[in-house]
Design a protein around this motif. Sequence first.
Motif, short mmCIF file in Angstrom:
data_model
loop_
_atom_site.label_atom_id
_atom_site.label_comp_id
_atom_site.label_asym_id
_atom_site.label_seq_id
_atom_site.Cartn_x
_atom_site.Cartn_y
_atom_site.Cartn_z
N TYR A 31 -11.34 -4.85 -31.63
CA TYR A 31 -12.15 -5.60 -32.61
C TYR A 31 -13.54 -5.88 -32.02
N CYS A 43 0.10 -6.68 -45.88
CA CYS A 43 -0.93 -6.50 -44.87
C CYS A 43 -0.66 -5.22 -44.09
N ARG A 44 -1.67 -4.71 -43.41
CA ARG A 44 -1.49 -3.50 -42.61
C ARG A 44 -0.44 -3.67 -41.53
N CYS A 45 -0.20 -4.92 -41.15
CA CYS A 45 0.82 -5.16 -40.12
C CYS A 45 2.22 -5.06 -40.69
N PRO A 70 -10.24 -4.12 -38.53
CA PRO A 70 -9.20 -4.61 -39.45
C PRO A 70 -8.62 -5.94 -39.01
N VAL A 71 -8.35 -6.82 -40.01
CA VAL A 71 -7.78 -8.14 -39.74
C VAL A 71 -6.57 -8.35 -40.64
N HIS A 72 -5.76 -9.31 -40.29
CA HIS A 72 -4.62 -9.68 -41.13
C HIS A 72 -5.15 -10.27 -42.44
N HIS A 128 1.77 -12.09 -45.77
CA HIS A 128 1.44 -13.38 -45.17
C HIS A 128 1.40 -14.50 -46.22
N LEU A 184 -6.21 -7.37 -36.10
CA LEU A 184 -4.96 -6.63 -35.95
C LEU A 184 -4.83 -6.10 -34.52
N ASP A 185 -5.95 -5.66 -33.96
CA ASP A 185 -5.97 -5.17 -32.59
C ASP A 185 -7.13 -5.82 -31.84
N ARG A 200 -12.17 -14.75 -40.72
CA ARG A 200 -12.34 -13.87 -39.56
C ARG A 200 -13.49 -14.32 -38.66
N HIS A 232 -8.38 -15.94 -31.59
CA HIS A 232 -9.48 -15.26 -32.27
C HIS A 232 -10.78 -16.06 -32.12
#
Length: 458
Positions: free
Chosen positions: A166, A144-146, A134-136, A150, A161-162, A221, A340
Amino acid sequence: MTNTATAAGLDPATLDDVLRVAGSPGFDRWKDQVHRTGGCSDPIHLTGWTLAKDKTTGETLRRYSTEHEPDGRLRVACGNRRASRCPTCAYTYAGDTYHLIRAGLSGDESKDIPATVRDHPRVFATLTAPSFGPVHNRPDRGVCRCGTRHPEDDPALGTALDPATYDYAGTVLFNNHAGQLWQRFTTRLRREIAARAGLTQRELKDVLRVSYGKVAEFQKRGAIHFHAVIRLDGPDGPDSAPPSWATVQLLTDSIRAAVAHSYTSITVPAAGDQPCRPFRWGSQLDIRPVKAFGDGTDITEQAVASYVAKYATKAAESTGSLDRRIGNREVLDLLDLPDHARRLIEACLDLAPLYPDRKLGAWAHMLGFRGHFSTKSRRYSTTLGALRQIRADYRAAQEHDALGDPDTVLVLASWEYAGHGHTPGESALAATIARDIQLNRETAREALRDQLADEREC
């Protein structure tokens, strides 16, 4: 001096160099050379001479030497396709790509592509990478999941995200094998079309050809995906009509089946601490028919050509990575890279010894991708080489007009590479020249649009 430099947007050393160049005796000629390159950011320097003589009389028609040029050198455009390296040369490359893709959609008699190609089934397809964690992101609905909504320019978009979980190694290995995955897709696509037509693959070759032009794009990503114009032709390419059963719907169904088929996969063997990885295309497959004219919702020939041309001049630097090769791991400590992108580059360097034949270290700056960014099938359209030759022929025609009958002229020449680039002051002046040229182009386009609009009203 400091206040003047600040007002000009230059540091004192650069401003001193600007004044040196502008005040030199050969400035006008230097400016002319740079203008001829279009304001190239990194021109190639040549030294040498050329001599044109009449074959019959031995008379010297023209003599040229770099001896009297500024610094004794002739500057020519670098020709780099990357906008991050040379916006001017990338602009030319994008223009060539635009005309190549557009000719394959609407036809162009000057490039030996008939206008009837517009009636052939064609779609614009986007094949994406699978998920590596998973990514932002910016979902159409919600957050977003966070837990954050955004903004579009948020640098966090596309990052993990983690980071601890990843799959950075999987990402760069997928990028590294994406070209092979595309080849498997095109092979399977022909089989799917043949099956739907009730033909063998050999029989299919006698009645139909699959043509395409594609461009690679890095997602935020860091994973590669492909945008492709895919067209169905008769057996002789764009000059021949496809069979009546070859429709846009058949092409669309065949693409979906080819992407989903088990044949369209690549297995990367286990090595060291890395597991065996099977790679397939991601689930986000987008296929859209290409229309000659749109109503605001359709994707048109011009839009497709513009889209492909735009991404033909970009590479991994759009993700925060580098636009040139990395000499060693230690240099990463000197570069201000996003976390990243750095993790993806480090994954390439870590995997290089495990997969020596994949050259991951050499392509770490490309996050493992080692293919061409813009490619096409043999009969899709014209070629970039042919488009460049048109410009070369135009310049040769000008030369012939100046020298007379080319059959009676002997041209001798000797050239040597003498370096590349600009000094800091030359770079500032060349950027000004490039902006002026771009402004003139935009003004000319606006004037042409206004003229065409006036003609339509009349």
